[in-house]
Design a protein around this motif. Structure first.
Motif, PDB file in Angstrom:
ATOM      1  N   SER A  81       0.868  -1.183   0.000  1.00 33.96           N
ATOM      2  CA  SER A  81       0.000   0.000   0.000  1.00 33.96           C
ATOM      3  C   SER A  81       0.898   1.224   0.000  1.00 33.96           C
ATOM      4  CB  SER A  81      -0.912   0.013   1.230  1.00 33.96           C
ATOM      5  OG  SER A  81      -0.161   0.361   2.380  1.00 33.96           O
ATOM      6  N   GLY A  82       0.296   2.376   0.135  1.00 35.82           N
ATOM      7  CA  GLY A  82       1.073   3.603   0.211  1.00 35.82           C
ATOM      8  C   GLY A  82       1.956   3.677   1.445  1.00 35.82           C
ATOM      9  N   LEU A  83       1.713   2.784   2.414  1.00 32.11           N
ATOM     10  CA  LEU A  83       2.510   2.792   3.643  1.00 32.11           C
ATOM     11  C   LEU A  83       3.696   1.837   3.589  1.00 32.11           C
ATOM     12  CD1 LEU A  83      -0.310   2.884   6.356  1.00 32.11           C
ATOM     13  CD2 LEU A  83       1.005   4.789   5.386  1.00 32.11           C
ATOM     14  N   GLY A  84       3.755   0.995   2.567  1.00 28.91           N
ATOM     15  CA  GLY A  84       4.871   0.070   2.476  1.00 28.91           C
ATOM     16  C   GLY A  84       4.442  -1.305   2.046  1.00 28.91           C
ATOM     17  N   ALA A  85       5.204  -2.316   2.487  1.00 29.31           N
ATOM     18  CA  ALA A  85       4.954  -3.694   2.074  1.00 29.31           C
ATOM     19  C   ALA A  85       4.979  -4.616   3.284  1.00 29.31           C
ATOM     20  CB  ALA A  85       5.995  -4.143   1.056  1.00 29.31           C
ATOM     21  N   ASN A  86       4.325  -5.753   3.112  1.00 34.90           N
ATOM     22  CA  ASN A  86       4.309  -6.772   4.151  1.00 34.90           C
ATOM     23  C   ASN A  86       4.362  -8.124   3.470  1.00 34.90           C
ATOM     24  OD1 ASN A  86       4.154  -7.915   6.668  1.00 34.90           O
ATOM     25  ND2 ASN A  86       1.950  -7.664   6.892  1.00 34.90           N
ATOM     26  N   TYR A  87       4.943  -9.116   4.148  1.00 38.64           N
ATOM     27  CA  TYR A  87       5.123 -10.434   3.550  1.00 38.64           C
ATOM     28  C   TYR A  87       4.717 -11.520   4.529  1.00 38.64           C
ATOM     29  CZ  TYR A  87       7.930  -7.969   0.089  1.00 38.64           C
ATOM     30  OH  TYR A  87       8.354  -7.110  -0.903  1.00 38.64           O
ATOM     31  N   GLY A  88       4.287 -12.631   3.987  1.00 37.85           N
ATOM     32  CA  GLY A  88       4.026 -13.790   4.815  1.00 37.85           C
ATOM     33  C   GLY A  88       5.313 -14.317   5.410  1.00 37.85           C
ATOM     34  N   ASP A  89       5.202 -14.957   6.561  1.00 37.92           N
ATOM     35  CA  ASP A  89       6.389 -15.426   7.269  1.00 37.92           C
ATOM     36  C   ASP A  89       7.215 -16.393   6.435  1.00 37.92           C
ATOM     37  OD1 ASP A  89       4.715 -15.529  10.515  1.00 37.92           O
ATOM     38  OD2 ASP A  89       5.707 -13.888   9.441  1.00 37.92           O
ATOM     39  N   PHE A  90       6.557 -17.186   5.613  1.00 41.44           N
ATOM     40  CA  PHE A  90       7.268 -18.218   4.856  1.00 41.44           C
ATOM     41  C   PHE A  90       8.117 -17.623   3.727  1.00 41.44           C
ATOM     42  CE2 PHE A  90       5.056 -18.071   0.858  1.00 41.44           C
ATOM     43  CZ  PHE A  90       3.859 -17.461   1.183  1.00 41.44           C
ATOM     44  N   VAL A  91       7.884 -16.366   3.373  1.00 38.15           N
ATOM     45  CA  VAL A  91       8.594 -15.765   2.238  1.00 38.15           C
ATOM     46  C   VAL A  91      10.093 -15.662   2.523  1.00 38.15           C
ATOM     47  CG1 VAL A  91       8.874 -13.650   0.903  1.00 38.15           C
ATOM     48  CG2 VAL A  91       6.580 -14.534   1.372  1.00 38.15           C
ATOM     49  N   LYS A  92      10.441 -15.203   3.705  1.00 35.11           N
ATOM     50  CA  LYS A  92      11.833 -15.154   4.168  1.00 35.11           C
ATOM     51  C   LYS A  92      12.774 -14.548   3.134  1.00 35.11           C
ATOM     52  CE  LYS A  92      11.208 -19.135   7.215  1.00 35.11           C
ATOM     53  NZ  LYS A  92      11.005 -18.304   8.412  1.00 35.11           N
ATOM     54  N   GLY A  93      12.374 -13.406   2.574  1.00 33.54           N
ATOM     55  CA  GLY A  93      13.246 -12.682   1.671  1.00 33.54           C
ATOM     56  C   GLY A  93      13.301 -13.210   0.253  1.00 33.54           C
ATOM     57  N   ARG A  94      12.529 -14.226  -0.064  1.00 36.17           N
ATOM     58  CA  ARG A  94      12.602 -14.805  -1.405  1.00 36.17           C
ATOM     59  C   ARG A  94      11.739 -14.050  -2.417  1.00 36.17           C
ATOM     60  NH1 ARG A  94      10.477 -19.944  -1.844  1.00 36.17           N
ATOM     61  NH2 ARG A  94       9.027 -19.516  -0.105  1.00 36.17           N
ATOM     62  N   PHE A  95      10.684 -13.396  -1.953  1.00 32.88           N
ATOM     63  CA  PHE A  95       9.742 -12.718  -2.852  1.00 32.88           C
ATOM     64  C   PHE A  95       9.814 -11.214  -2.622  1.00 32.88           C
ATOM     65  CE2 PHE A  95       6.531 -16.511  -2.612  1.00 32.88           C
ATOM     66  CZ  PHE A  95       7.500 -17.351  -3.108  1.00 32.88           C
ATOM     67  N   ILE A  96       9.528 -10.463  -3.683  1.00 30.80           N
ATOM     68  CA  ILE A  96       9.437  -9.012  -3.586  1.00 30.80           C
ATOM     69  C   ILE A  96       8.186  -8.555  -4.321  1.00 30.80           C
ATOM     70  CG2 ILE A  96      10.555  -6.803  -4.044  1.00 30.80           C
ATOM     71  CD1 ILE A  96      13.210  -8.285  -4.244  1.00 30.80           C
ATOM     72  N   ILE A  97       7.424  -7.661  -3.695  1.00 34.98           N
ATOM     73  CA  ILE A  97       6.227  -7.124  -4.328  1.00 34.98           C
ATOM     74  C   ILE A  97       6.518  -5.713  -4.804  1.00 34.98           C
ATOM     75  CG2 ILE A  97       5.241  -6.377  -2.097  1.00 34.98           C
ATOM     76  CD1 ILE A  97       2.460  -6.979  -3.320  1.00 34.98           C
ATOM     77  N   PHE A  98       6.192  -5.465  -6.063  1.00 36.98           N
ATOM     78  CA  PHE A  98       6.387  -4.151  -6.669  1.00 36.98           C
ATOM     79  C   PHE A  98       5.023  -3.593  -7.063  1.00 36.98           C
ATOM     80  CE2 PHE A  98      10.928  -4.477  -7.248  1.00 36.98           C
ATOM     81  CZ  PHE A  98      11.172  -5.831  -7.415  1.00 36.98           C
ATOM     82  N   ARG A  99       4.910  -2.295  -7.007  1.00 42.76           N
ATOM     83  CA  ARG A  99       3.664  -1.687  -7.462  1.00 42.76           C
ATOM     84  C   ARG A  99       3.997  -0.434  -8.263  1.00 42.76           C
ATOM     85  NH1 ARG A  99      -1.573  -0.572  -3.623  1.00 42.76           N
ATOM     86  NH2 ARG A  99      -2.004   1.537  -4.351  1.00 42.76           N
ATOM     87  N   ASP A 100       3.359  -0.299  -9.418  1.00 36.44           N
ATOM     88  CA  ASP A 100       3.511   0.874 -10.266  1.00 36.44           C
ATOM     89  C   ASP A 100       2.162   1.577 -10.305  1.00 36.44           C
ATOM     90  OD1 ASP A 100       3.764   2.750 -12.294  1.00 36.44           O
ATOM     91  OD2 ASP A 100       5.018   1.461 -13.531  1.00 36.44           O
ATOM     92  N   ASN A 101       2.012   2.630  -9.524  1.00 31.59           N
ATOM     93  CA  ASN A 101       0.727   3.319  -9.427  1.00 31.59           C
ATOM     94  C   ASN A 101       0.348   4.010 -10.728  1.00 31.59           C
ATOM     95  OD1 ASN A 101       0.192   2.574  -6.739  1.00 31.59           O
ATOM     96  ND2 ASN A 101       1.452   4.246  -5.968  1.00 31.59           N
TER      97      ASN A 101
END
Length: 122
Positions: A52-72
């Motif tokens: 969201s506009g406040l940042g990003a959050n990840y599930g515990d299992f991700v452990k740095g493997r995934f990254i979410i990007f957003r292009d508004n």
């Protein structure tokens, strides 16, 4: 309302990478959260990542493997998945809800894409 369309799923070997994309249309002028969930056969839908506009959050299992990007400017959100494991095999769904809080429960998201299959072979 918001309409969501995912793309980018497929078959990949363990240790490989995939990039999922989600295009949003409709009423995207208000602040909204976009999230990725996944559901494997016989399992509940699970939070993967959200932004969201406040940042990003990840599930515990991700452990740095995934990254979410957003292009508004393009109303797109992508999920870069690296170091994939066979247990990452699932249908991945893009979801959206209005607001700024990145909820982790699927019940907090009103809008859903059709899902895209990700299969990781061992």
């Amino acid at each position: 309302q918001v309409q969501l369309v995912e793309s980018g799923g497929g078959l990949v070997q363990a240790g490989g990478s995939l990039r999922l994309s989600c295009a949003a249309s409709g009423r995207t002028d208000s602040a909204y959260v976009t999230g990725w969930f996944r559901q494997a056969p016989g399992k509940e839908r699970e939070f993967v990542a959200g932004r969201s506009g406040l940042g990003a959050n990840y599930g515990d299992f991700v452990k740095g493997r995934f990254i979410i990007f957003r292009d508004n400017s393009k109303n797109t959100v992508a999920l870069q998945m690296n170091s994939l494991k066979p247990e990452d095999t699932a249908i991945y769904y893009c979801a959206a809800t209005y607001g700024l809080r990145i909820a982790t429960s699927p019940n907090d998201y009103e809008y859903w894409g059709q899902g895209t299959q990700v299969t990781v072979s061992s």
